[in-house]
Design an enzyme around this catalytic site. Sequence first.
Site, PDB file in Angstrom:
ATOM      1  N   ALA A  25      39.623  43.299  47.627  1.00  0.00           N
ATOM      2  CA  ALA A  25      40.144  44.549  46.876  1.00  0.00           C
ATOM      3  C   ALA A  25      39.130  45.776  47.183  1.00  0.00           C
ATOM      4  CB  ALA A  25      39.994  44.235  45.408  1.00  0.00           C
ATOM      5  N   ALA A  26      39.873  46.986  47.110  1.00  0.00           N
ATOM      6  CA  ALA A  26      39.200  48.105  47.519  1.00  0.00           C
ATOM      7  C   ALA A  26      39.770  49.324  46.562  1.00  0.00           C
ATOM      8  CB  ALA A  26      39.838  48.658  48.871  1.00  0.00           C
ATOM      9  N   LEU A  29      35.787  54.213  45.299  1.00  0.00           N
ATOM     10  CA  LEU A  29      34.290  54.216  45.356  1.00  0.00           C
ATOM     11  C   LEU A  29      33.686  52.902  46.096  1.00  0.00           C
ATOM     12  CD1 LEU A  29      33.596  55.437  41.737  1.00  0.00           C
ATOM     13  CD2 LEU A  29      33.697  56.645  43.791  1.00  0.00           C
ATOM     14  N   ASP A 200      38.935  53.142  30.509  1.00  0.00           N
ATOM     15  CA  ASP A 200      39.921  53.096  31.477  1.00  0.00           C
ATOM     16  C   ASP A 200      40.772  51.782  31.566  1.00  0.00           C
ATOM     17  OD1 ASP A 200      41.406  54.215  33.496  1.00  0.00           O
ATOM     18  OD2 ASP A 200      39.877  53.722  34.982  1.00  0.00           O
TER      19      ASP A 200
END
Length: 538
Positions: A25-26, A29, A200
């Site tokens: 996953a990317a 940040l 969030d």
Amino acid sequence: MRCIEEQLGAPVSKLFADISLKPVAAASLGQVYKAHLHSGQLVAVKVQRPGMSLILTRDALLFKMIGGQLKRFAKARKDLLVAVNEMVRHMFDEIDYVLEAKNAERFASLYSFDSGNEQINVNDGPRNKSRNHRAENIKVPKIYWNFTRTAVLTMEWIDGIKLTDEIKLKRASLDRRDLIDQGLSCSLKQLLEVGFFHADPHPGNLVATKEGSLVYFDFGMMGNIPRHYRVGLIQILVHFVNRDSLSLANDFLSLGFLPEGVDIQAVSNALRASFGSTTRISQDFQGVMEQLYDVMYEFNFSLPPDYALVIRSLGSLEGTAKILDPEFKVIESAYPFVIGRLLADPSPDMRKILRELVICNDGSIRWNRLERLVAAISEQASATSGDSREDKTLKKSSELKSFDMHSVVSATEDLLLFILSEKGQRVRVFLLQDIIRVVDIFLEEAALDLNTKKKQTINLKREEGTMNRVSNGFKCLNEAVKLAPGMWISMLLRMSRKSEVHSYALDIVSALSTHFGHKVPHTCWILFSKLLHHSRSQ
């Protein structure tokens, strides 16, 4: 890999038994890799992109330069630099993975029973205090502190289903409504009870396990609101539902949203105009914000930093829930929880808000609200009365409407004491009028033969509706009393010993005898006549 070795001070091969060559996953940040520790645990390794601190420092300086120039030459709002500073602070918080790990542990200790973080060195005091806020269906990954630094975060790997993956959710037979209720319940506890909240909760930071639990990730952006603001949030919601524009304007002033010296009456008038002429109130967060945007801009509203995060959190929550249920409305769904919060908290400010919910400013009682409240409490009786599969499903789906009966009885007693006090004199007058009206309707129904004539007049239909509502109200109250008969009887016995109760009971009897002195004999003769007519026809 170089970042991991620099941060943890050892070769990757000595730190992990294996690690994925490419990130699984990317984000902007950092990246996440899947790995095994030499002890066998499957972990997720979050690695910060190189040079993030330098990049954010440059961005922060640019933000401050632009903000300063806008304030100086474009006559921008005076709180613009405050907003810029707050944004910069959150930017740097998000690249501190040690802080994120501490946030994750704190979140787990407050809201999750089933967490590996139970064994981490966390002070026992806060955990014991927070036990009431924790739920078995909320999960947080365990933090591995030996493999965590400022730019590397190693945590438990939890397999989950993305909330956007409709096909996998169906294959796992997961109830979408149940997932929404879990997320909403946890979020409301964060915002209204504890104050420490995930700012969030978008779909990328939440997954569902096959067992039906909800897993939270990414604790870089967190908020912390003090009790004063939490009470204010509940107060704003109640006054908005009541469409009480003046009280709403005063709420905004007391919370610091409005500048000192503002014309409160003008704000109240603008809020009243924003409600529109329709009686229907927006039940979703986006609709509420759309109603308030123009007023907020016109009167130069200034939200405290953490309240801005509350708005972000509620907006993200509603957006995430709408993926599972497009008809979801956060205000409507949160209402039972807010009622439960008002009933459970015996503090003077919460009791005041509860009175405002069921009693109008002029002293009249909002019977529709009271009826809904009693009905919601009585629903708990049916949700907890059986052990069948259907009963358990009902119980699980009604968690948001779960009320502590000790709190309900206590709140009822406080409300009755207020009505009987000197401040409740106007309420007693309106209550007496309502009692007379209901008895009047009952006598008129008894006097009329509703079976032989069509209900032609609107008044007759309205009267029948009133009697049905009264009947349903007593049925719901009976169900609520069944949940804790001992508590209710004790409370009623305490109230029966008070002289104010005796005095008001005499007032009711006196008013009824004066008002119905001439009507009762008349009604009795009509009923006697109908009985004779019925006997002759037989």
